[in-house]
Scaffold this active site. Structure first.
Site, PDB file in Angstrom:
ATOM      1  N   HIS A 134       0.878  -1.182   0.000  1.00  0.00           N
ATOM      2  CA  HIS A 134       0.000   0.000   0.000  1.00  0.00           C
ATOM      3  C   HIS A 134       0.916   1.233   0.000  1.00  0.00           C
ATOM      4  CE1 HIS A 134      -2.734   2.960   1.901  1.00  0.00           C
ATOM      5  NE2 HIS A 134      -3.734   2.170   1.592  1.00  0.00           N
ATOM      6  N   ASP A 211       3.343  -4.587   7.724  1.00  0.00           N
ATOM      7  CA  ASP A 211       2.067  -3.859   7.681  1.00  0.00           C
ATOM      8  C   ASP A 211       0.941  -4.877   7.927  1.00  0.00           C
ATOM      9  OD1 ASP A 211      -0.300  -2.648   6.974  1.00  0.00           O
ATOM     10  OD2 ASP A 211       0.451  -1.751   5.128  1.00  0.00           O
ATOM     11  N   GLN A 214      -4.325  -5.518   6.963  1.00  0.00           N
ATOM     12  CA  GLN A 214      -5.331  -6.420   6.399  1.00  0.00           C
ATOM     13  C   GLN A 214      -5.258  -7.816   7.015  1.00  0.00           C
ATOM     14  OE1 GLN A 214      -7.681  -5.415   4.419  1.00  0.00           O
ATOM     15  NE2 GLN A 214      -6.892  -3.449   3.709  1.00  0.00           N
ATOM     16  N   LYS A 237     -10.252  -0.985  10.403  1.00  0.00           N
ATOM     17  CA  LYS A 237     -10.507  -2.170   9.573  1.00  0.00           C
ATOM     18  C   LYS A 237     -10.840  -3.383  10.441  1.00  0.00           C
ATOM     19  CE  LYS A 237      -7.177  -0.581   6.111  1.00  0.00           C
ATOM     20  NZ  LYS A 237      -7.910   0.098   5.071  1.00  0.00           N
ATOM     21  N   CYS A 375      -4.776   2.521  -3.631  1.00  0.00           N
ATOM     22  CA  CYS A 375      -3.535   3.026  -2.991  1.00  0.00           C
ATOM     23  C   CYS A 375      -2.369   2.073  -3.251  1.00  0.00           C
ATOM     24  CB  CYS A 375      -3.717   3.234  -1.487  1.00  0.00           C
ATOM     25  SG  CYS A 375      -5.027   4.364  -1.073  1.00  0.00           S
TER      26      CYS A 375
HETATM   27  N1  PLP Z   1      -1.733  -0.679   4.559  1.00  0.00           N
HETATM   28  C1  PLP Z   1      -2.693  -1.432   4.006  1.00  0.00           C
HETATM   29  C2  PLP Z   1      -2.348  -2.811   3.517  1.00  0.00           C
HETATM   30  C3  PLP Z   1      -3.992  -0.937   3.893  1.00  0.00           C
HETATM   31  O1  PLP Z   1      -4.943  -1.683   3.324  1.00  0.00           O
HETATM   32  C4  PLP Z   1      -4.270   0.375   4.366  1.00  0.00           C
HETATM   33  C5  PLP Z   1      -5.620   0.958   4.217  1.00  0.00           C
HETATM   34  O2  PLP Z   1      -6.292   0.753   3.224  1.00  0.00           O
HETATM   35  C6  PLP Z   1      -3.235   1.100   4.955  1.00  0.00           C
HETATM   36  C7  PLP Z   1      -1.977   0.546   5.020  1.00  0.00           C
HETATM   37  C8  PLP Z   1      -3.459   2.482   5.483  1.00  0.00           C
HETATM   38  O3  PLP Z   1      -4.261   2.435   6.614  1.00  0.00           O
HETATM   39  P1  PLP Z   1      -4.777   3.809   7.283  1.00  0.00           P
HETATM   40  O4  PLP Z   1      -5.356   4.620   6.168  1.00  0.00           O
HETATM   41  O5  PLP Z   1      -5.797   3.345   8.258  1.00  0.00           O
HETATM   42  O6  PLP Z   1      -3.610   4.453   7.924  1.00  0.00           O
END
Ligand code: PLP
Length: 417
Positions: A134, A211, A214, A237, A375
């Site tokens: 992401h 990260d 998910q 999430k 993203c």
């Molecule tokens: N990393 C992953 C894999 C994500 O799916 C997301 C959100 O869609 C993020 C990071 C970013 O999360 P946040 O916008 O809650 O900081």
């Protein structure tokens, strides 16, 4: 503290998924006169009534700032906030004093970038990042690279959307100082073998940032067993409120890292001659936090535990199999991401139909999916497409919803043909 009604379930019994779903008030609503089918949980998850009640109860009965006032409300607020940290830590199998509460994964990764990486990296150093990250796990590293003279190296994926592990290990050369990798891809659903990856990185002295955005909402996650250096997650999430999340870090890193943001709460003593910082994790929590949000996140942990993470994983695996089979029957439909280990995220395109058109037509049928680049521009560049549709499922979805979604998709396809 009165945190609102907690769900009561027998931990030994198989969950009644209809009752579990009934805990989510929003899933009752209609969109364009049709029952809502919410297939956008990778974007943000829906909230059970107990989470909504916990945040409401905080503002109604206990609202005060944390770690400041000695009065009763202040003590109640602090106890509830710290209680939420302890719950989350237990849920992840980590120590509470190694868990920094923050606004979400984006903040958590930026904290590592600015506080761990920026002071340590220099010209010639390499930050290794997988293709399927992401933007929140790409852009902070590019910013660090620009400011330090380090470079960003990409670990590639295979056509099925799994990581090229031999390639990844070969890319872990002596100049690599940090590896940033997702536990589960938000676009492909690929579940990466983060335990093996972190073990290989550790052997080579590479610091790892995982990260977990998910992963944590959908499967049991034992952060201690993964063996990473940093693990980032986001609360919204995992049935929690927006603006909540956490960074887990090994204690030695938290002690060595300078604060990222300065202000109240993160200090022990301030004078114009200098400041003595608070101990971790508070050293990294300047200013008034999202107190009600974290109390809601604590309630989300209670909720998820009451359903059971292993059961959630099994339920979502079953929903994924059903959805994949049904989508496979649609002519001209291509699924992006078919790795053997996969979470309930399905990115797809239908030949001749634009992703946004499909998503718009599905919305008219009450079906909420996401379309676009999710993203993850570099990942879509790999597949040579500008956008995909993404249906992301959660345990509160049903088999009947999958069937209605597929019927709506077939209708949309006919309209766009
Ligand atoms: N990393 C992953 C894999 C994500 O799916 C997301 C959100 O869609 C993020 C990071 C970013 O999360 P946040 O916008 O809650 O900081």
């Amino acid at each position: 503290m009165n945190a609102g009604p907690a769900p009561h379930r027998d931990p030994a019994a198989a969950p009644d998924w209809t009752r579990v779903r009934a805990d989510f008030p929003l899933l009752e609503r209609q969109v364009h006169g049709k029952p809502l089918i919410y297939f956008d949980s990778a974007n943000t998850g829906q909230k059970p009534a107990s989470v909504i009640a916990a945040t409401d109860a905080f503002y109604r009965h206990h609202n005060a700032n944390v770690s400041r006032a000695v009065h009763t409300l202040g003590t109640e607020a602090t106890d509830a906030y710290e209680g939420a940290r302890r719950k989350l830590a237990r849920f992840l199998n980590v120590r509470a004093d190694e868990l920094v509460l923050c606004s979400g994964t984006t903040f958590a990764i930026n904290l590592v970038a600015y506080s761990w990486a920026l002071p340590r990296l220099g010209p010639g150093d390499v930050i290794l990042v997988s293709r399927m990250e992401h933007h929140a796990n790409i852009v902070p590293w590019q910013l660090v690279a620009q400011r330090t003279g380090a470079s960003v190296r990409v670990a590639e994926i295979l056509p099925d959307g799994s990581l090229d592990l031999p390639g990844l290990y070969a890319a872990m050369t002596a100049d690599v100082k940090l590896l940033a990798v997702t536990h589960v891809s938000n676009v492909l659903g690929t579940v990466n073998p983060v335990r093996d990856i972190c073990r290989e990185a550790r052997k080579r002295g590479i610091v790892t940032v995982v990260d977990g955005s998910q992963a944590v909402p959908h499967r049991p996650v034992d952060v201690a067993a993964i063996g990473c250096d940093f693990y980032a997650l986001t609360g919204h999430k995992m049935c929690g409120p927006t603006g909540t999340g956490a960074l887990w870090a090994r204690r030695e890193h938290l002690q060595a890292m300078p604060p990222f943001i300065g202000g109240g709460e993160m200090i022990k003593e301030v004078s114009f001659d200098g400041t003595v910082f608070n101990d971790p994790p508070h050293k990294f929590e300047a200013g008034t936090p999202n107190i009600a949000g974290f109390i809601g996140l604590g309630a989300a942990v209670d909720f998820l535990e009451s359903v059971g993470m292993a059961r959630i994983e099994a339920r979502e695996t079953e929903l994924l199999a059903h959805a994949t089979e049904e989508l496979g029957k649609i002519e001209g439909l291509r699924i992006f991401g078919t790795a053997p280990e996969k979470a309930a995220v399905i990115s797809f395109l239908i030949e001749g139909a634009h992703a946004h058109d499909l998503a718009t037509l599905l919305d008219l049928e009450g079906v909420a999916i996401r379309s676009g680049q999710h993203c993850a521009h570099p990942l879509l560049q790999f597949f040579g497409v500008a956008a995909t549709c993404r249906a992301s499922l959660a345990f509160y979805n049903t088999h009947a919803e999958i069937e209605a979604f597929v019927a709506a998709l077939k209708k949309a396809r006919r309209l766009l043909a």
